[in-house]
Design a protein around this motif. Structure first.
Motif, PDB file in Angstrom:
ATOM      1  N   ILE A  74       0.831  -1.139   0.069  1.00  0.00           N
ATOM      2  CA  ILE A  74      -0.040  -0.024   0.161  1.00  0.00           C
ATOM      3  C   ILE A  74       0.768   1.388  -0.141  1.00  0.00           C
ATOM      4  N   THR A  75       0.580   2.200  -0.944  1.00  0.00           N
ATOM      5  CA  THR A  75       1.635   3.213  -0.990  1.00  0.00           C
ATOM      6  C   THR A  75       1.210   4.625  -0.689  1.00  0.00           C
ATOM      7  N   ASP A  76      -0.242   4.659  -0.427  1.00  0.00           N
ATOM      8  CA  ASP A  76      -0.800   6.013   0.020  1.00  0.00           C
ATOM      9  C   ASP A  76      -2.021   5.652   0.958  1.00  0.00           C
ATOM     10  N   ALA A  77      -2.741   6.982   1.303  1.00  0.00           N
ATOM     11  CA  ALA A  77      -3.619   6.703   2.246  1.00  0.00           C
ATOM     12  C   ALA A  77      -5.095   6.035   1.677  1.00  0.00           C
ATOM     13  N   ARG A  78      -5.121   6.414   0.151  1.00  0.00           N
ATOM     14  CA  ARG A  78      -6.064   5.715  -0.640  1.00  0.00           C
ATOM     15  C   ARG A  78      -5.926   4.389  -0.619  1.00  0.00           C
ATOM     16  N   GLY A  79      -5.008   3.812  -0.673  1.00  0.00           N
ATOM     17  CA  GLY A  79      -4.641   2.315  -0.713  1.00  0.00           C
ATOM     18  C   GLY A  79      -4.982   1.734   0.507  1.00  0.00           C
ATOM     19  N   VAL A  80      -4.853   2.582   1.572  1.00  0.00           N
ATOM     20  CA  VAL A  80      -5.180   1.894   2.969  1.00  0.00           C
ATOM     21  C   VAL A  80      -6.527   1.556   3.061  1.00  0.00           C
ATOM     22  N   PHE A  81      -7.378   2.696   2.689  1.00  0.00           N
ATOM     23  CA  PHE A  81      -8.810   2.593   2.577  1.00  0.00           C
ATOM     24  C   PHE A  81      -9.497   1.372   1.859  1.00  0.00           C
ATOM     25  N   GLU A  82      -8.781   1.397   0.330  1.00  0.00           N
ATOM     26  CA  GLU A  82      -9.114   0.415  -0.391  1.00  0.00           C
ATOM     27  C   GLU A  82      -9.025  -1.010  -0.044  1.00  0.00           C
ATOM     28  N   ALA A  83      -7.831  -1.002   0.540  1.00  0.00           N
ATOM     29  CA  ALA A  83      -7.515  -2.597   0.949  1.00  0.00           C
ATOM     30  C   ALA A  83      -8.470  -2.777   2.183  1.00  0.00           C
ATOM     31  N   LEU A  84      -8.704  -2.070   3.152  1.00  0.00           N
ATOM     32  CA  LEU A  84      -9.552  -2.247   4.229  1.00  0.00           C
ATOM     33  C   LEU A  84     -11.063  -2.401   3.832  1.00  0.00           C
ATOM     34  N   SER A  85     -11.449  -1.580   2.977  1.00  0.00           N
ATOM     35  CA  SER A  85     -12.800  -1.758   2.494  1.00  0.00           C
ATOM     36  C   SER A  85     -12.922  -3.170   1.699  1.00  0.00           C
ATOM     37  N   THR A  86     -11.845  -3.659   1.035  1.00  0.00           N
ATOM     38  CA  THR A  86     -12.238  -4.938   0.416  1.00  0.00           C
ATOM     39  C   THR A  86     -12.211  -6.038   1.357  1.00  0.00           C
ATOM     40  N   LYS A  87     -11.178  -5.809   2.239  1.00  0.00           N
ATOM     41  CA  LYS A  87     -10.923  -6.921   3.337  1.00  0.00           C
ATOM     42  C   LYS A  87     -12.224  -7.253   4.469  1.00  0.00           C
ATOM     43  N   LEU A  88     -12.601  -5.992   4.682  1.00  0.00           N
ATOM     44  CA  LEU A  88     -13.616  -5.934   5.820  1.00  0.00           C
ATOM     45  C   LEU A  88     -14.907  -6.282   5.078  1.00  0.00           C
ATOM     46  N   GLY A  89     -15.127  -5.877   4.082  1.00  0.00           N
ATOM     47  CA  GLY A  89     -16.553  -6.146   3.122  1.00  0.00           C
ATOM     48  C   GLY A  89     -16.538  -7.755   3.033  1.00  0.00           C
TER      49      GLY A  89
END
Length: 135
Positions: A74-89
């Motif tokens: 994960i390179t930026d804050a957007r990547g953190v949110f995208e990874a979290l949303s996918t995993k938590l979903g």
């Protein structure tokens, strides 16, 4: 601290918290349901409820642990949110499916018990009447 590690920590905290919350909710409300299914046998209802909760924890926490790995950094804050949303979903979907599976199985057990109770005559036989001969 690396953004990937931050995403992992947030993912684990939220996933474990959600799993514990769902398990406690199922345990609290499922106990009453199990007592009805098991004809008021409270000790058996508690034992079955505890076994179901342990199985729920094992399956869901095992899935959370297996789904922890990521295919990229994960390179930026957007990547953190995208990874979290996918995993938590995905974790939420698995929790929902597990919940529905538990309710389905308990409902089948309850329905089978209700059918067995209906098969018993309401009053035991009180006598026997001989068949009459036809003319």
């Amino acid at each position: 601290m690396d953004r990937t590690v931050i995403a992992y920590v947030i993912y684990l905290l939220v996933s474990i918290g959600l799993t514990v919350w769902v398990a406690r909710t199922l345990s609290r409300n499922g106990r009453v349901f199990l007592a009805d299914v098991l004809h008021g046998n409270e000790k058996l209802a508690d034992a079955v409820n505890h076994l179901l909760v342990v199985g729920f924890y094992l399956v869901n926490l095992g899935f959370v642990a297996l789904y922890l790995s990521d295919d990229g950094t994960i390179t930026d804050a957007r990547g953190v949110f995208e990874a979290l949303s996918t995993k938590l979903g995905v974790v939420l979907l698995v929790l929902g499916v597990m919940h529905l599976a538990n309710v389905y199985v308990l409902n089948r057990i309850r329905r089978r018990g209700a059918m067995e109770r209906e098969q018993l005559p309401p009053v035991p036989p009180q006598g026997w009447v001989a068949p009459q001969a036809r003319a």
